[in-house]
Design an enzyme around this catalytic site. Sequence first.
Site, PDB file in Angstrom:
ATOM      1  N   LYS A  13       1.015  -1.240  -0.096  1.00  0.00           N
ATOM      2  CA  LYS A  13       0.039   0.108   0.446  1.00  0.00           C
ATOM      3  C   LYS A  13       0.877   1.621  -0.123  1.00  0.00           C
ATOM      4  O   LYS A  13       0.714   2.422  -0.860  1.00  0.00           O
ATOM      5  CB  LYS A  13      -1.008  -0.256   1.575  1.00  0.00           C
ATOM      6  CG  LYS A  13      -1.927  -1.170   1.349  1.00  0.00           C
ATOM      7  CD  LYS A  13      -2.211  -1.695   2.582  1.00  0.00           C
ATOM      8  CE  LYS A  13      -1.758  -0.975   4.042  1.00  0.00           C
ATOM      9  NZ  LYS A  13      -1.295  -2.481   4.319  1.00  0.00           N
ATOM     10  N   ARG A  88      -9.777   0.655   9.196  1.00  0.00           N
ATOM     11  CA  ARG A  88      -8.472  -0.958   9.291  1.00  0.00           C
ATOM     12  C   ARG A  88      -9.607  -1.355   9.749  1.00  0.00           C
ATOM     13  O   ARG A  88      -9.083  -2.893  10.440  1.00  0.00           O
ATOM     14  CB  ARG A  88      -7.804  -0.409  10.140  1.00  0.00           C
ATOM     15  CG  ARG A  88      -6.468  -1.119   9.710  1.00  0.00           C
ATOM     16  CD  ARG A  88      -5.432  -0.416  10.634  1.00  0.00           C
ATOM     17  NE  ARG A  88      -4.274  -1.589  10.565  1.00  0.00           N
ATOM     18  CZ  ARG A  88      -3.060  -1.022   9.778  1.00  0.00           C
ATOM     19  NH1 ARG A  88      -3.611   0.405   8.732  1.00  0.00           N
ATOM     20  NH2 ARG A  88      -1.890  -1.686   9.824  1.00  0.00           N
ATOM     21  N   ARG A 122      11.996  -6.018   4.464  1.00  0.00           N
ATOM     22  CA  ARG A 122      11.825  -4.315   4.389  1.00  0.00           C
ATOM     23  C   ARG A 122      13.019  -3.922   5.240  1.00  0.00           C
ATOM     24  O   ARG A 122      13.834  -3.510   6.107  1.00  0.00           O
ATOM     25  CB  ARG A 122      10.202  -4.111   4.488  1.00  0.00           C
ATOM     26  CG  ARG A 122      10.194  -2.073   4.988  1.00  0.00           C
ATOM     27  CD  ARG A 122       8.714  -1.792   4.845  1.00  0.00           C
ATOM     28  NE  ARG A 122       8.096  -2.560   6.222  1.00  0.00           N
ATOM     29  CZ  ARG A 122       7.004  -2.508   5.796  1.00  0.00           C
ATOM     30  NH1 ARG A 122       6.168  -1.715   5.365  1.00  0.00           N
ATOM     31  NH2 ARG A 122       6.568  -2.046   7.359  1.00  0.00           N
ATOM     32  N   ARG A 155      12.066  -1.693  10.273  1.00  0.00           N
ATOM     33  CA  ARG A 155      11.212  -1.108  11.023  1.00  0.00           C
ATOM     34  C   ARG A 155      10.627  -1.828  12.600  1.00  0.00           C
ATOM     35  O   ARG A 155      11.026  -2.987  12.334  1.00  0.00           O
ATOM     36  CB  ARG A 155       9.447  -0.931  10.268  1.00  0.00           C
ATOM     37  CG  ARG A 155       9.291   0.357  10.433  1.00  0.00           C
ATOM     38  CD  ARG A 155       8.246   0.350   9.198  1.00  0.00           C
ATOM     39  NE  ARG A 155       6.426   0.006   9.903  1.00  0.00           N
ATOM     40  CZ  ARG A 155       5.700  -0.217   9.199  1.00  0.00           C
ATOM     41  NH1 ARG A 155       5.291   0.613   7.971  1.00  0.00           N
ATOM     42  NH2 ARG A 155       4.577  -0.934   9.638  1.00  0.00           N
ATOM     43  N   ARG A 166       0.285  -8.493  13.120  1.00  0.00           N
ATOM     44  CA  ARG A 166      -0.462  -7.338  12.372  1.00  0.00           C
ATOM     45  C   ARG A 166      -1.055  -8.476  10.964  1.00  0.00           C
ATOM     46  O   ARG A 166      -2.373  -8.151  10.426  1.00  0.00           O
ATOM     47  CB  ARG A 166       1.123  -7.018  11.777  1.00  0.00           C
ATOM     48  CG  ARG A 166       1.345  -5.736  12.796  1.00  0.00           C
ATOM     49  CD  ARG A 166       2.471  -4.870  12.468  1.00  0.00           C
ATOM     50  NE  ARG A 166       3.050  -5.085  10.992  1.00  0.00           N
ATOM     51  CZ  ARG A 166       4.059  -4.590  10.347  1.00  0.00           C
ATOM     52  NH1 ARG A 166       4.740  -5.456  10.525  1.00  0.00           N
ATOM     53  NH2 ARG A 166       3.973  -3.839   9.002  1.00  0.00           N
TER      54      ARG A 166
END
Length: 209
Positions: A13, A88, A122, A155, A166
């Site tokens: 996203k 969400r 990431r 992160r 998550r």
Amino acid sequence: MKIVLLGAPGAGKGTVATRLRDEMSVPHISTGEIFREAINNKTELGNKVSEILARGELVPDSLTIALVKERTQNSDCDKGYILDGFPRTMVQAEEWEKIDSVDKVISLDVSVDEVKRRLMGRRVCPKCKATYHVEFQPPKINNTCNLCSTSLEIRPDDREDAIEKRLEVYSSQTSVLLDFYSKINKLITIPADRKPEEVYQSVVSIISK
Ligand code: AP5
């Protein structure tokens, strides 16, 4: 046009939204980024949400809705915006339809194995927020941001336990939004297990229609 980008953590996203912001001059509103900025700046909001984010849980609906409401009142949102990571939960989605009904909801559909690969690899720039992937979108110089030469970081919520949490939260609280937006004829789902360029072009073609 008011667009929502929906998808599991790591679906891409932010990658799509950042490019839309840069190339189509559409404001990109990422609730995750608003929270991370507040945490970095050690604001009252940051202190409130920092442990919630680290655990991979969700920030309370009322707080999140109020933040997005305030952000979208800025004049840069007069012609629309891209929401990334919001709504969400069902409460957020139903409430937002009353506050500022969106035009299209684009769902990025990616398998669980692929999102895990994306999140584990990431790397983010703490300064300019550019996002990379060690394998799929590596920086030109090892672990260094192409744009501002800052060392890249992982992160805090990209740890394996937080990723699992998550994904569990997405499955129990966010995936129901697919049904919600489908029933009001706003949902367009695109396969996003593809190259970033292909995913981006699909999103652009949906927005341009
Ligand atoms: P948030 O920042 O929104 O995190 P998220 O939804 O978990 O999404 P991510 O940012 O992890 O992934 P993404 O889909 O943007 O993927 P990206 O483009 O980076 O939220 C963080 C936290 O804030 C939440 O857990 C919660 O605590 C809180 N929060 C936020 N919003 C909230 C709300 N509304 N209510 C309550 N709490 C809220 O891509 C991932 C990686 O894959 C990158 O390395 C990228 O380079 C790579 N990649 C991207 N696209 C491709 C592709 N097509 N092929 C290969 N690699 C790709």
